[in-house]
Design a protein around this motif. Sequence first.
Motif, mmCIF file in Angstrom:
data_model
loop_
_atom_site.group_PDB
_atom_site.id
_atom_site.type_symbol
_atom_site.label_atom_id
_atom_site.label_comp_id
_atom_site.label_asym_id
_atom_site.label_seq_id
_atom_site.Cartn_x
_atom_site.Cartn_y
_atom_site.Cartn_z
ATOM 1 N N GLY A 54 0.827 -1.195 0.000
ATOM 2 C CA GLY A 54 0.000 0.000 0.000
ATOM 3 C C GLY A 54 0.862 1.246 0.000
ATOM 4 N N LEU A 55 0.541 2.194 -0.861
ATOM 5 C CA LEU A 55 1.261 3.464 -0.930
ATOM 6 C C LEU A 55 0.269 4.570 -0.617
ATOM 7 N N VAL A 56 0.442 5.215 0.542
ATOM 8 C CA VAL A 56 -0.539 6.192 1.015
ATOM 9 C C VAL A 56 0.115 7.556 1.197
ATOM 10 N N GLY A 57 -0.726 8.577 1.223
ATOM 11 C CA GLY A 57 -0.254 9.942 1.417
ATOM 12 C C GLY A 57 -1.286 10.939 0.924
ATOM 13 N N GLU A 58 -1.023 12.213 1.178
ATOM 14 C CA GLU A 58 -1.944 13.260 0.762
ATOM 15 C C GLU A 58 -1.945 13.418 -0.759
ATOM 16 N N SER A 59 -2.985 14.056 -1.272
ATOM 17 C CA SER A 59 -3.048 14.351 -2.698
ATOM 18 C C SER A 59 -1.865 15.223 -3.093
ATOM 19 N N LEU A 215 -1.450 -12.669 -8.165
ATOM 20 C CA LEU A 215 -1.053 -11.324 -8.582
ATOM 21 C C LEU A 215 -0.279 -10.600 -7.487
ATOM 22 N N THR A 216 0.495 -9.612 -7.919
ATOM 23 C CA THR A 216 1.200 -8.708 -7.014
ATOM 24 C C THR A 216 0.680 -7.298 -7.277
ATOM 25 N N TYR A 217 0.362 -6.557 -6.204
ATOM 26 C CA TYR A 217 -0.247 -5.232 -6.347
ATOM 27 C C TYR A 217 0.630 -4.145 -5.726
ATOM 28 N N LEU A 218 0.647 -2.999 -6.383
ATOM 29 C CA LEU A 218 0.979 -1.733 -5.727
ATOM 30 C C LEU A 218 -0.344 -0.997 -5.609
ATOM 31 N N PHE A 219 -0.858 -0.873 -4.389
ATOM 32 C CA PHE A 219 -2.188 -0.305 -4.167
ATOM 33 C C PHE A 219 -2.031 1.127 -3.663
ATOM 34 N N ILE A 220 -2.295 2.097 -4.546
ATOM 35 C CA ILE A 220 -2.156 3.517 -4.227
ATOM 36 C C ILE A 220 -3.491 4.030 -3.693
ATOM 37 N N ALA A 235 3.648 1.814 2.722
ATOM 38 C CA ALA A 235 4.631 2.892 2.609
ATOM 39 C C ALA A 235 3.886 4.222 2.686
ATOM 40 N N VAL A 236 4.372 5.123 3.511
ATOM 41 C CA VAL A 236 3.745 6.432 3.699
ATOM 42 C C VAL A 236 4.588 7.482 2.983
ATOM 43 N N MET A 237 3.956 8.231 2.091
ATOM 44 C CA MET A 237 4.675 9.186 1.250
ATOM 45 C C MET A 237 4.264 10.614 1.577
ATOM 46 N N TYR A 238 5.252 11.517 1.532
ATOM 47 C CA TYR A 238 4.986 12.933 1.784
ATOM 48 C C TYR A 238 5.962 13.765 0.952
ATOM 49 N N LEU A 239 5.432 14.634 0.135
ATOM 50 C CA LEU A 239 6.218 15.581 -0.655
ATOM 51 C C LEU A 239 7.338 14.882 -1.442
#
Length: 339
Positions: A54-59, A215-220, A235-239
């Motif tokens: 999972g790849l998460v973060g603000e717009s 299957l393998t996923y990258l779930f955004i 994974a938590v993403m910022y800027l």
Amino acid sequence: MSTPASPNGKQDLVVVENLVKYFPVRGGILQRVQAWVQAVDDVSFTIREGETLGLVGESGCGKTTTGRCILQLERPTSGQVIFEGQDLTTLQGEPLRQTRNKMQMIFQDPYASLNPRMTIREIVGEPLDVFNLARGKEKAERVEYLLKVVGLNPFFASRFPHEFSGGQRQRIGIARALALNPSFIVCDEPISALDVSIQAQVVNLLEDLQKELGLTYLFIAHDLSMVRHIADRVAVMYLGKIMELADQQELYNNPLHPYTQALLSAVPVPDPVVEEKRQRVILTGDVPSPANPPKGCPFNTRCPLAQEVCRTQDPEWRQLRPDHWVYCHRADEIVAGRV
């Protein structure tokens, strides 16, 4: 930033090394480059066979750009994307095209991602035409099978996208992504444009397909509750940077980065007693512009724990617990409970 190593016994399907993607900002009469939008800035991670990352973060933090760079829909400024042992950033033309049948994408908008002039039969069957994998009766049977797999009635294959609901259109997009039997799929916020009642159905479908087809996923996504349900690691993403990466349960139970803590504190808890007692982390200020990010830690302008070192020096991407990586100067103090 180095790539986190995988535990023994698990193979890495996708390895992202120091991925960078800058977009030029042009202006003036001659349209010269006046600045660079640092959409993805030195990102490294792995995606293991059969898992969902999972790849998460603000717009606007760079999640979608990261996914598109992995599939080479956007060519990275620098860095490596190694898929099944091959660096995709070095491929061009026909060699790159031949990797498309192994990697696919489910797009965010089920309304804009389907050609309104094509029938569902043509949309789902188009990948088979492009790679010349099936014709005639064989193609028709394959399309019928794919529609059944995603829970749609093949009888409606001659209809056009506007005759379907949003959830049905997203199922059509999933069927198209499965047409070539890929091993890796980037799910770019596949449920954000859907009603809440439909979101669970689509997520359950993705989970069932993963078990059935390996299957393998990258779930955004930006819905932390949904990511907790479907992801193995998060994974938590910022800027443009990865702030934290850990196993799903570890990250939700023991977040080590102040940004992750703030995100999780905003997720509602369906227990009124727990909800009343827990402490919210309220972030002040706005997200800095990716065209002019702050020095040091990108989160320092909003971080309640920021010190002078956070404003002047880049943090180290380090592992503080088994398979738990964090990008923060003060993570040691958080682990020790001193802050």
